[in-house]
Design an enzyme around this catalytic site. Structure first.
Site, PDB file in Angstrom:
ATOM      1  N   GLY A 243      42.892  36.818  39.737  1.00 32.97           N
ATOM      2  CA  GLY A 243      42.105  36.655  38.514  1.00 32.97           C
ATOM      3  C   GLY A 243      42.462  37.660  37.433  1.00 32.97           C
ATOM      4  O   GLY A 243      42.805  37.291  36.315  1.00 32.97           O
TER       5      GLY A 243
ATOM      6  N   GLU B 217      42.505  45.694  37.009  1.00 28.75           N
ATOM      7  CA  GLU B 217      41.814  46.745  36.265  1.00 28.75           C
ATOM      8  C   GLU B 217      42.664  47.945  35.871  1.00 28.75           C
ATOM      9  O   GLU B 217      42.116  49.045  35.689  1.00 28.75           O
ATOM     10  CB  GLU B 217      40.630  47.228  37.092  1.00 28.75           C
ATOM     11  CG  GLU B 217      41.001  48.051  38.362  1.00 28.75           C
ATOM     12  CD  GLU B 217      41.064  47.258  39.649  1.00 28.75           C
ATOM     13  OE1 GLU B 217      41.284  46.027  39.583  1.00 28.75           O
ATOM     14  OE2 GLU B 217      40.912  47.857  40.729  1.00 28.75           O
TER      15      GLU B 217
ATOM     16  N   GLU C 155      36.343  43.777  35.680  1.00 25.32           N
ATOM     17  CA  GLU C 155      37.475  44.693  35.446  1.00 25.32           C
ATOM     18  C   GLU C 155      37.025  45.900  34.633  1.00 25.32           C
ATOM     19  O   GLU C 155      37.457  47.018  34.879  1.00 25.32           O
ATOM     20  CB  GLU C 155      38.635  43.974  34.752  1.00 25.32           C
ATOM     21  CG  GLU C 155      39.119  42.707  35.448  1.00 25.32           C
ATOM     22  CD  GLU C 155      39.384  42.860  36.933  1.00 25.32           C
ATOM     23  OE1 GLU C 155      39.759  43.965  37.364  1.00 25.32           O
ATOM     24  OE2 GLU C 155      39.200  41.875  37.680  1.00 25.32           O
TER      25      GLU C 155
ATOM     26  N   GLU D 266      35.744  47.174  45.620  1.00 22.66           N
ATOM     27  CA  GLU D 266      35.576  45.742  45.323  1.00 22.66           C
ATOM     28  C   GLU D 266      34.159  45.243  45.615  1.00 22.66           C
ATOM     29  O   GLU D 266      33.556  44.564  44.789  1.00 22.66           O
ATOM     30  CB  GLU D 266      36.623  44.906  46.063  1.00 22.66           C
ATOM     31  CG  GLU D 266      38.059  45.165  45.598  1.00 22.66           C
ATOM     32  CD  GLU D 266      38.272  44.979  44.104  1.00 22.66           C
ATOM     33  OE1 GLU D 266      37.411  44.375  43.422  1.00 22.66           O
ATOM     34  OE2 GLU D 266      39.320  45.445  43.593  1.00 22.66           O
TER      35      GLU D 266
END
Ligand code: TRP
Ligand code: ZN
Length: 870
Positions: free
Chosen positions: A272, A275, A309, A331
């Site tokens: 996706g 960061e 992010e 996460e």
């Protein structure tokens, strides 16, 4: 050069073997001479001894490096002779480091263009970009590539002005130089970071900029970089970013720490988004959106992922990981933060419904299958394989439990304590949990077992009612005989017959069982337990169907009301499977009509979820029966019965929500959802399907929002409607030049019914399909394998299609190949010869030459889990 190291020669990394690095590189200056075919990288490191103080001879230094061409090595300015070091397939060994601190310069060559694995430095369209988490940096240059090596980076980028007018890296731009046809840009990141957060982007990009003023009054430059022509599609991502920044300040007092925040949209991206410090890289589909071309679901994903992010800047970057086993530390925590953010920005119940359904449909099966692992895995071969729903979604549920056990304010205190105590360090889940304890003066010893126990716990609930004394007792017990007893919150509400709340309190399980007694009732109360899905467990609570039905009407917690209704449906549906008699659905009709009568008292988006009938995967998973043909057939019958029973209501619902404005606000999103759910039921009713088809086709043709348009394609596809092909064609003609919109088109055609294989094969040959683009692969092959009716075909043809695709992808993009291979997990629960067919396909994959580390690990884990010798 194969895309990555082969599986057979790859070591297993064990948590118990972890030790801190002997050598670290606190400072690095990396210089890139950028070229699509041949990029030269020159890395200058300050290398420092980090091991025990009193060594007599300094041990050798190993630098990770894979798939690159070595050029030269210098130590303290002097060029090294070949006998001073050794090159291996995984790196470079400097035999005798000269001192406890020295300067090392290494030069190497890489080819971004040939890098189709999309890890390290690669080419996407005409732009160069990087992906380094978890271990991509070692494909760019030789380095100590591990998260506990914190590096202060300076980066020089040199490239052709014409090809690469924009040159970006982390931190702040500090200098630019004109070099004739080339130019140089120098970036400096003041925050030391592990190499996985390093990023570089070079290309002909257009920027959209904005500013954000922090609560303390600092002005931050915000920039989103896209390919020319896409500037108009960044508005929602920019809005999401600013909302996230504000929310983190208001909720946790966390401000952004640099003066510049950049997001780059990349078309070819394995996941996706990423960061990287100050320079997030995003899959285009999570940046680019407008109402004509993106669905409401896509808009919500953008909101959540942009926030995710951004939130990593504190939870992940400022406080980072000591090792990859602890991935969930950043996460799980950051997913929880983004879920909380979206709950605040939209609706807490609706968001919770979506997140829990996702958990049940995806994480529960993973945890029940051959790839089950604790949120803190004990071992891995290829770290890329552990970016799992378990680490992310179950990890988030584990963090959420802390916010219930300690309260949201207690949680905020704990997070502040954690971030201020460990700022600038790499830590483990232990530092996180103990921060929560210290900040709240509370001990949570058993809570830690969530990090070590795999599988979804099954909690048995029993109730006892003593009319003589007015005592009501609830008993909870962990059905597994595990040494890892758990701690979790159990919010309980007790309702009287009028729906009045008599008790509302949160019990805490500590260990194997828990009993609680309430006194003083005149009649038996109805209990709602694990409210708002307070723990990632399965609950077995055998009770009168009437009580669940009662909660489905009266629970004051929106999530639990929804969930109670689902429980009623599931129970009944389970009975109807395999039975020839039509079962009485009156309870269900009653709940439907009760809710439809009161429909104006619910938010529209909430109502649309409440009225939705559980999907195939959800039914299979929660009933633990995997005969999809039977589930499908029953589901169609049920839908028809419900639709016919409430025909006028659904017609009215459709009409009432027909007109909407194509805006992204809750009311309008809710209208679109309700209208589409009404249409869904109407299509399952016995109304004339030609008339309905024309109605839907006109919805598609006059659509003002992609959600309206795509809903029609989905319906035609799911119903196998005669207008299906016309609908696809109309859509294609309209959108053939918009690659992201075509992703929906690929996926919708293979997502439903049992005849998707032909379509899938045909679409593989379509000129818009592209094996090198992960979004296309996911939309076609991934979507096919998530269609249980076609994937689990009794003749094994679905499995064969998937394995052939995987074998092809192994050579292009091992990460994608491995991600798709995980979809074989569900085959072992299927009936007939299916498991045998699936295991033949996995065996075939395991025997291919150049089996990648990623794919090899997944295939061998599944096969071992199935009891095969590998
Ligand atoms: N850290 C990223 C996130 O969750 C995910 C990530 C891991 C990733 N590996 C990746 C993204 C590879 C893209 C490609 O936010
Ligand atoms: Zn993340």
């Amino acid at each position: 050069m194969s895309p990555s190291s082969s599986f057979s020669s790859s070591p297993v990394h064990l948590l118990e073997d972890y030790s801190s690095p002997n050598w670290v590189t606190p400072k690095a200056h990396i210089r890139f001479d950028l070229d699509v075919e041949n990029t030269i990288v020159r890395s200058e490191y300050t290398v420092r001894w980090n091991g025990v103080q009193n060594v007599t001879t300094l041990p050798s230094l190993f630098l990770n490096g894979e798939g690159m061409e070595f050029l030269s090595l210098r130590v303290d300015g002097a060029i090294c002779d070949p006998e001073e070091f050794e090159l291996t397939p995984t790196g470079l060994l400097l035999r005798e480091p000269p001192s406890k601190e020295f300067l090392l310069v290494v030069e190497n060559k890489i080819s971004p263009k040939r890098n189709t694995a999309l890890e390290g430095l690669y080419l996407s369209g005409s732009m160069l970009c990087t992906q380094n988490e978890p271990e991509g940096f070692r494909k760019i240059t030789y380095s100590i590539d591990r998260p506990d090596n914190m590096i202060a980076f300076t980066v020089s980028l040199v490239g052709e002005k014409e090809l690469f007018p924009v040159l970006l890296s982390n931190g702040n731009p500090v200098a630019t130089r004109d070099l004739g046809t080339k130019q140089e840009a120098v970036w400096e990141d003041p925050f030391p970071k592990p190499s996985y957060l390093f990023a570089v982007v070079a290309g002909d990009l257009k920027e959209v900029s904005d500013t954000y003023t922090t609560l303390s009054g600092r002005t931050i430059q915000l920039k989103i970089f896209v390919e020319s022509g896409n500037q108009e599609k960044t508005e929602f991502a920019m809005y999401s970013l600013k909302e996230a920044m504000r929310w983190d300040e208001e909720t946790f007092g966390l401000e952004y720490d640099l003066d510049l925040y950049m997001i780059v949209a990349v078309d070819d991206f394995n996941m996706g988004a990423m960061e990287n410090k100050g320079l997030n890289l995003f899959n285009s589909k999570l940046v680019l959106a407008d109402k004509k071309s993106a669905t409401d679901e896509t808009f919500e994903s953008i909101l959540g992922v942009v926030a995710h992010e951004y939130f990593h800047n504190w939870t992940g970057n400022r406080v980072t990981l000591r090792n990859w086993f602890n991935l969930t530390l950043k996460e799980g925590l950051t997913v929880f933060r983004d879920q909380w953010f979206t709950e605040d920005k939209t609706d807490p119940s609706v968001k919770r419904i979506k997140d829990v359904l996702f958990l049940i449909d995806h994480q529960f099966p993973e945890d029940a299958g051959p790839m089950s692992h604790p949120i803190l895995p004990k071992s891995y071969v290829e770290m890329n394989n552990f970016y799992t729903v378990t680490v992310y979604e179950k990890g988030s549920e584990v963090i959420r439990m802390l916010s219930v056990l300690l309260g949201r304010d207690g949680f905020k205190k704990g997070l502040k304590y954690y971030l201020s105590t460990y700022d600038g360090q790499g830590v483990t889940f232990e530092e996180f949990v103990s921060s929560m304890e210290k900040a709240n003066g509370k001990e949570l010893p058993l809570f830690r077992n969530w990090y070590h126990r795999k599988g979804t716990p099954l909690i048995q609930v029993r109730e006892e009612w003593k009319p003589e004394t007015g005592e009501f007792r609830l008993h909870f017990s962990d059905s597994e005989d595990s040494e890892l007893g758990l701690m979790f919150p159990i919010p309980v509400a007790l309702f009287d017959a009028e729906g009045k709340t008599l008790q509302d309190e949160t019990l805490t399980m500590q260990g194997k069982s828990l009993s609680h007694t309430w006194k003083g009732f005149v009649s038996k109360p109805t209990a709602s337990v694990f409210r708002n899905f307070s723990a990632p467990v399965k609950v077995s609570f055998e009770r009168n169907e009437k009580e669940a039905a009662f909660l489905a009407r009266t629970e004051t917690d929106g999530f639990s009301r929804f969930f109670a209704f689902q429980e009623v449906i599931r129970e009944k549906f389970g009975i109807s499977l395999g039975s020839s008699k039509k079962i009485d659905k009156q309870v269900i009709f009653d709940i439907f009509s009760h809710t439809l009568q009161k429909k104006d008292s619910f938010p529209k988006d909430y109502l649309s979820y409440y009225l939705s009938f559980p999907g195939l995967t959800n039914l299979a998973e929660s009933l633990q029966t995997f005969d999809y043909e039977e589930i499908y057939a029953q589901r169609v019958l049920w839908l028809r019965e419900i639709a016919d029973h409430f025909l006028p209501e659904f017609q009215e619902l459709y009409e009432a929500n027909r007109n909407h404005n194509p805006n992204q606000n809750r009311e309008e999103i809710g209208k679109r959802k309700l209208k589409n759910i009404a249409l869904y039921y109407l299509f399952h009713s016995s109304l004339d399907s030609n008339r309905l088809g024309n109605l839907a086709l006109s919805q598609q043709k006059n659509a003002k929002h992609m959600s309206e348009e795509l809903a029609v394609l989905r319906l035609f596809s799911e119903m196998g409607h005669p207008l299906q092909e016309e609908s696809y064609l109309t859509y294609f003609e309209k959108w053939k030049n918009d690659s992201l919109v075509l992703d929906y088109w690929f996926s919708v055609q293979v997502s439903f019914r049992d005849n998707a294989l032909l379509k899938a094969k045909e679409l593989l040959e379509h000129s818009k399909f592209n094996w090198s683009n992960p979004n296309k692969v996911r939309s076609l092959i991934g979507a096919f394998a998530r269609n249980p009716l076609s994937f689990h075909k009794a003749d094994g043809s679905g499995y064969q299609f998937l394995s052939e695709s995987i074998i092809r992808l192994n050579a292009i993009n091992p990460q994608m190949a491995a991600a798709l291979a995980k979809l074989f997990q569900s085959a072992w629960l299927q009936s007939g010869k299916r498991p045998t067919f699936a295991s033949e396909q996995l065996k075939k994959i395991s025997e291919i030459p150049n089996l990648s580390r990623e794919l090899g690990e997944v295939v061998s884990t599944i096969r071992k889990g199935w009891g095969e010798k590998v």
